[in-house]
Motif scaffolding. Structure first.
Motif, PDB file in Angstrom:
ATOM      1  N   ASN A 122      54.560  -3.846 -32.422  1.00 16.47           N
ATOM      2  CA  ASN A 122      54.370  -3.520 -31.009  1.00 16.47           C
ATOM      3  C   ASN A 122      53.636  -2.192 -30.882  1.00 16.47           C
ATOM      4  OD1 ASN A 122      55.784  -5.807 -30.333  1.00 16.47           O
ATOM      5  ND2 ASN A 122      57.728  -4.727 -30.042  1.00 16.47           N
ATOM      6  N   ALA A 167      56.257  -5.107 -25.914  1.00 15.30           N
ATOM      7  CA  ALA A 167      56.736  -6.261 -26.677  1.00 15.30           C
ATOM      8  C   ALA A 167      56.081  -7.566 -26.243  1.00 15.30           C
ATOM      9  CB  ALA A 167      58.258  -6.377 -26.535  1.00 15.30           C
ATOM     10  N   ARG A 169      53.539 -10.678 -25.617  1.00 18.38           N
ATOM     11  CA  ARG A 169      52.492 -11.398 -26.343  1.00 18.38           C
ATOM     12  C   ARG A 169      51.826 -12.436 -25.439  1.00 18.38           C
ATOM     13  NH1 ARG A 169      53.614  -7.684 -28.946  1.00 18.38           N
ATOM     14  NH2 ARG A 169      53.807  -7.464 -31.208  1.00 18.38           N
TER      15      ARG A 169
END
Length: 651
Positions: free
Chosen positions: A320, A339, A341
């Motif tokens: 991260n 965090a 995606r």
């Protein structure tokens, strides 16, 4: 010279008299029973007896102890057991000095000729090895500070010495060695040595190369560009070797060298046909003394897919980051959390192409940047109903301004007036003109939108701008009665924010002269008319109730009559009473006022109120009698006003 000739005569005489001596047409053969020591080679420079000869170094041949006092001659031929044939012509008298020119064995022939009166002539041979002594062709390369690497040549020497400053090291032919550099050393000397000859050595000296300190090894920016990965580094130092290594996401600790990486000078590398994963740099010097490995940086692989009125972004990344930076068409979007995606962009319009780029930022200024990816937004649902604002401009044209959520510029708008299509265009503004306007028949406008995917919105609510009318009222037109239609179509006519009306009184250039707050009931009597304006111009301004901007009515005008008054007689006698003929009235600015006599001749002409007639005709005293006058002017409404009459000059 006489002694040399004498020696040659003795040699010739001995050869003729002694059957054991070689004939001139025969090869030289060794005499039997040679002594243990026949002759030796002596280095000319050092006067030392040598067993090995050196290229370029002179030697002479001396008799061994106990040899008879003959006249001696010598000859040197290349090769082992290379005997003179025929024996004799090449022999040279002693003392004989020989300087080798090539490496290899040589055969030295000694011919001792007996002198008259005694002795036996002899022929002896010795084979010597000639060593070459070239300048050592070594190379030296800088390592990290304090070390150098030396590559030593092979043949012909048996060994070498390497001297750096005050330190001397032994080395073998063909070795590649790393040596420490003593403080203050500036040069390196390599000497070639034969194990069985001290005289055939030779040396060469070179300056010591300098290699700068390596500095930090950091990948500052990794960017995906098409199928390549570009590594931008802190400035690299010349003289070191750098290797790009890669590890897959599945095996993040297993790094392998990337053979196809291309150096971009000293600022980084480009990896063609790159695989996603982790990248790092390995640094070494030629001596393997300065090994270092950078921290790995992950690729950032971004993909974008269209969904129903949104674009879905998904990416692959290693650890991260501290922060993300996401742009759409070059404009920053709200940053995803570290965090994340994935990201859903809902502020998109159907039919528009959007380009996204994602940057992951880490501590120390390190970043990983994705490739720019483009996606065409799609949708099947109807777009939002457009909003419409209608207002009059200063030329009494209705200006329609439409806005559609998520569609700032694309798609097609269809504008309607009283349910009749005015036109379809991508423009967010349209102007409409009517021949006349009336509060009783105020026009109402609507708009609908169709996006580039052929999805059509609902038609907007009707927007009816205020239409204003003005007419003269009161005694001698001393007031103006105003009436107007109410504005309809404001987004929210809530009580807390109802529509607010303001009546504007305008100057001829449309600047605001005065203003009054009025109600929406639609009438107003203006009794405070300006005294200097024939035409009074009005406009209503409507705000509030969620309107994005003010909506204005048309400009309505009330034109008061132009009035001119001319007396029926005047007395130009100089008594100060009625001495001149002048035009009086209201709203008189420019005009034409002429006076003619009974013969029809013009006797006076004036164009404004500063000009008056004193009764004189071409400078002569006034003539009593009647005259005819004519007044002509254009009023503020553009209407021509003409008046006629007579005036009499009396005593």
């Amino acid at each position: 010279m006489r002694s040399v000739k004498f020696l040659y005569l003795w040699l010739l005489l001995g050869m003729l008299l002694s059957p054991a001596e070689p004939a001139l047409a025969q090869a030289c053969t060794s005499s039997p029973n040679p002594p243990a020591c026949t002759f030796v080679a002596v280095d000319v420079q050092t006067n030392q007896i040598v067993e090995k000869l050196c290229v370029g170094r002179a030697v002479r041949f001396d008799l061994c102890s106990g040899r008879p006092p003959l006249v001696y001659f010598y000859q040197v031929l290349s090769g082992t057991n290379a005997y003179p044939n025929p024996c004799g012509p090449g022999l040279r008298p002693s003392p004989f000095v020989y300087t080798p020119t090539a490496a290899g064995p040589v055969t030295v022939t000694e011919n001792g000729q007996a002198q008259a009166g005694g002795g036996v002539s002899t022929i002896y041979f010795r084979v010597f090895e000639v060593y070459d002594n070239p300048v050592p062709a070594f190379t030296v390369a800088a390592c990290s500070p304090g070390f150098v690497q030396v590559t030593l040549p092979g043949a012909p020497y048996n060994s070498y010495t390497v001297q750096i400053g005050s330190s001397t090291f032994a080395a073998q032919p063909g070795q590649v060695r790393t040596f420490p550099v003593p403080p203050g050393a500036t040069s390196i000397t390599v000497a070639g040595i034969y194990s069985d000859s001290d005289l055939c050595t030779r040396s060469a000296t070179q300056p010591l190369p300098q290699l700068a300190a390596p500095g930090p090894l950091v990948i500052q920016r990794l960017s995906v560009q098409s199928s390549s990965v570009v590594l931008e580094t802190a400035p690299l130092v010349a003289g070191y070797s750098y290797t790009v290594e890669q590890a897959d996401f599945a095996t993040p600790t297993t790094f392998q060298a990337v053979p196809g990486a291309v150096a971009n000078g000293l600022s980084g590398f480009t990896v063609p046909a790159a695989r996603p994963g982790y990248y790092r740099l390995r640094r070494t010097d030629i001596c393997q003394q300065a090994q270092a490995i950078s921290e790995p940086v992950s690729t950032l692989t971004l993909t974008a897919q269209p969904a129903e009125r949104r674009n879905e972004l998904v990416w692959q990344l290693g650890p991260n980051p501290a922060t993300y930076e996401l742009t759409r068409n070059g404009t920053p979007l709200p940053a995803p959390p570290p965090a994340a995606r994935s990201y859903s962009d809902t502020a998109v319009a159907c039919g528009l192409r959007y380009t996204y780029r994602l940057t992951a930022r880490y501590a120390g200024g390190v970043s990983s940047v994705s490739e720019a990816v483009s996606v065409l937004a799609t949708a099947t649902q109807a777009p939002a109903t457009p909003r419409l604002l209608a207002t009059f401009d200063e030329r009494n044209r209705v200006v329609l301004t439409a806005s559609v959520a998520r569609f700032p510029s694309t798609g097609q708008l269809t504008y309607l007036r009283d349910n009749t299509v005015l036109g379809t265009t991508a423009a967010r503004t349209l102007r409409d003109s009517l021949a006349s306007y009336s509060p009783e028949t105020a026009p109402c406008y609507q708009v609908r939108f169709e996006d580039d995917c052929a999805n059509r919105s609902a038609v907007s609510a009707a927007f009816c701008p205020v239409v204003l009318a003005a007419e003269l009222a009161g005694t001698r037109n001393s007031a103006v009665r105003l009436r107007w239609s109410g504005l309809r179509g404001a987004p929210a006519a809530a009580t807390a924010d109802s529509l607010r009306y303001r009546l504007l009184v305008l100057n001829p250039d449309n600047t605001v002269r005065n203003s009054y707050a009025v109600s929406s009931r639609g009438t107003y009597l203006d009794q405070l008319l300006p005294t200097d304006l024939q035409a009074v111009r009005y406009r209503l301004e409507v705000t509030g109730a969620g309107l994005p901007a003010a909506s204005y009515s048309n400009i309505a005008s009330a034109v008061r009559p132009l009035e001119a008054y001319v007396p029926t007689a005047f007395t130009p006698n100089g008594d100060g009473l009625n001495d001149v003929l002048e035009v009086k009235g209201r709203f008189l600015r420019t005009y034409t006022f002429t006076v003619v006599d009974r013969n029809g001749q013009e006797v006076f002409r004036g164009t404004d109120r500063t000009q008056a007639w004193d009764g004189r005709i071409r400078g002569q005293q006034p003539v009593l009698g009647a005259y005819v006058w004519r007044f002509e002017a254009v009023d503020a409404a553009g209407k021509t006003v003409v008046q006629h009459g007579t005036v009499t000059i009396v005593k």
